[in-house]
Design a protein around this motif. Structure first.
Motif, short mmCIF file in Angstrom:
data_model
loop_
_atom_site.label_atom_id
_atom_site.label_comp_id
_atom_site.label_asym_id
_atom_site.label_seq_id
_atom_site.Cartn_x
_atom_site.Cartn_y
_atom_site.Cartn_z
N GLU A 82 0.82 -1.20 0.00
CA GLU A 82 0.00 0.00 0.00
C GLU A 82 0.86 1.26 0.00
N VAL A 83 0.69 2.09 -0.99
CA VAL A 83 1.37 3.38 -1.05
C VAL A 83 0.49 4.34 -1.84
N LEU A 84 0.04 5.42 -1.16
CA LEU A 84 -0.87 6.37 -1.78
C LEU A 84 -2.06 5.63 -2.39
N ASN A 85 -2.50 6.08 -3.57
CA ASN A 85 -3.62 5.38 -4.22
C ASN A 85 -3.13 4.53 -5.40
N ASP A 86 -1.86 4.11 -5.32
CA ASP A 86 -1.30 3.26 -6.37
C ASP A 86 -1.91 1.86 -6.33
N ALA A 87 -1.91 1.23 -7.48
CA ALA A 87 -2.57 -0.07 -7.63
C ALA A 87 -1.69 -1.22 -7.15
N THR A 88 -2.27 -2.10 -6.35
CA THR A 88 -1.65 -3.34 -5.92
C THR A 88 -2.30 -4.51 -6.66
N ARG A 89 -1.83 -5.72 -6.39
CA ARG A 89 -2.42 -6.90 -7.02
C ARG A 89 -3.93 -7.00 -6.71
N GLU A 90 -4.28 -6.73 -5.45
CA GLU A 90 -5.68 -6.79 -5.06
C GLU A 90 -6.52 -5.81 -5.89
N ASP A 91 -6.02 -4.60 -6.08
CA ASP A 91 -6.74 -3.60 -6.87
C ASP A 91 -6.86 -4.04 -8.33
N ALA A 92 -5.76 -4.59 -8.87
CA ALA A 92 -5.75 -5.02 -10.26
C ALA A 92 -6.77 -6.13 -10.50
N GLU A 93 -6.85 -7.05 -9.57
CA GLU A 93 -7.82 -8.15 -9.70
C GLU A 93 -9.25 -7.62 -9.57
N TYR A 94 -9.46 -6.67 -8.68
CA TYR A 94 -10.80 -6.06 -8.54
C TYR A 94 -11.22 -5.39 -9.84
#
Length: 281
Positions: free
Chosen positions: A184-196
């Protein structure tokens, strides 16, 4: 990309906006004043975050903001896909839309205005010099076997998905990977976000392994280094990736909006101008 004095002042002011604690700000100033010439903004922000956690504990998460913009753009997905498909050049249109998503940046800006964000979808075409970059991009993708997109922000990644859909249509044999943040850093995309966002439906998702708002090669895990080193074509999204990857001897395409003085001066353009450039080794 070197941190200029004006950039250093902006970085400090953003931390001052977070806290007026004298000890904390003293340490932030020390980090800035003792930076090396090769240090980039993403690296300094990583150090700031570690310092913040030492003083105050975990930073407030951007979870709600990330969900808000991922959900907003997902609600627009079918309409935007239809516009892309109906356009004269679907891949170019998808690239423009994907770049519009780069506005959703809570690192470069203190506030993100939803109305301003939506206005970027009215941009109809690439600039003439960008059309030449696109020709080069397509030519190289047509000859390539592997493609790496280095992602940036949430919301933007939904638009990246639409772009990758068009790229797969143009180059069906291309093996596509997407590199996201490893924490988690700022509103950057993580794996969880990418899958969502459904990005995993069109590409293999690779983690950078670290919560850094950029791509610092030395900090990447072996898998990410291997993908980056061996990708035939690379497209890096956002200012943070440009700052941490440019002028390092790599052949990379970059796409972003110029959201701060460092970039408007570097490219001699007004604020929020879209950039699509190719940097050779």
């Amino acid at each position: 990309m070197r941190v200029t004095e004006s950039c250093a002042k902006c970085l400090y002011d953003k931390q001052k906006h977070l806290s007026d604690n004298a000890d904390y700000l003293s340490e932030i100033k020390e980090i800035i004043d003792n930076r090396n010439e090769e240090d980039t903004s993403p690296w300094l922000i990583y150090l700031f975050n570690r310092t913040y956690e030492k003083h105050f504990g975990q930073r407030p998460p951007y979870k709600e903001i990330k969900e808000k913009y991922n959900s907003l753009v997902l609600s627009m997905e079918d309409s935007l896909r239809n516009r892309i498909e109906a356009s004269e050049n679907p891949l170019a249109q998808a690239l423009i839309f994907a770049r519009a998503g780069n506005y959703i940046d809570f690192g470069a800006m203190n506030e993100v205005d939803e109305e301003t964000f939506l206005s970027f979808f009215e941009e109809e075409k690439l600039q003439d010099k960008e059309s030449k970059v696109l020709e080069s991009f397509l030519d190289q993708c047509g000859k390539a076997r592997s493609f790496l997109l280095i992602a940036d922000n949430c919301g933007e990644i939904v638009l990246d998905k639409l772009f990758l859909e068009q790229l797969k249509k143009s180059c069906p044999e291309l093996q596509i990977s997407v590199l996201v943040r490893g924490g988690e850093v700022l509103n950057d995309a993580t794996r969880e976000d990418a899958e969502y966002a459904g990005l995993d439906k069109v590409a293999e998702i690779i983690s950078s392994g670290v919560p850094v708002a950029g791509t610092i090669y030395e900090m990447l895990p072996d898998q990410a280094k291997k993908v980056l080193d061996h990708a035939d074509v690379i497209l890096a999204k956002g200012q943070g990736n440009y700052e941490s990857l440019s002028r390092q001897g790599r052949h990379i395409f970059y796409s972003f909006l110029c959201k701060c003085e460092l970039f408007t001066e570097r490219f001699q353009v007004p604020k929020f101008t879209g950039i699509f450039v190719e940097e050779w080794e």
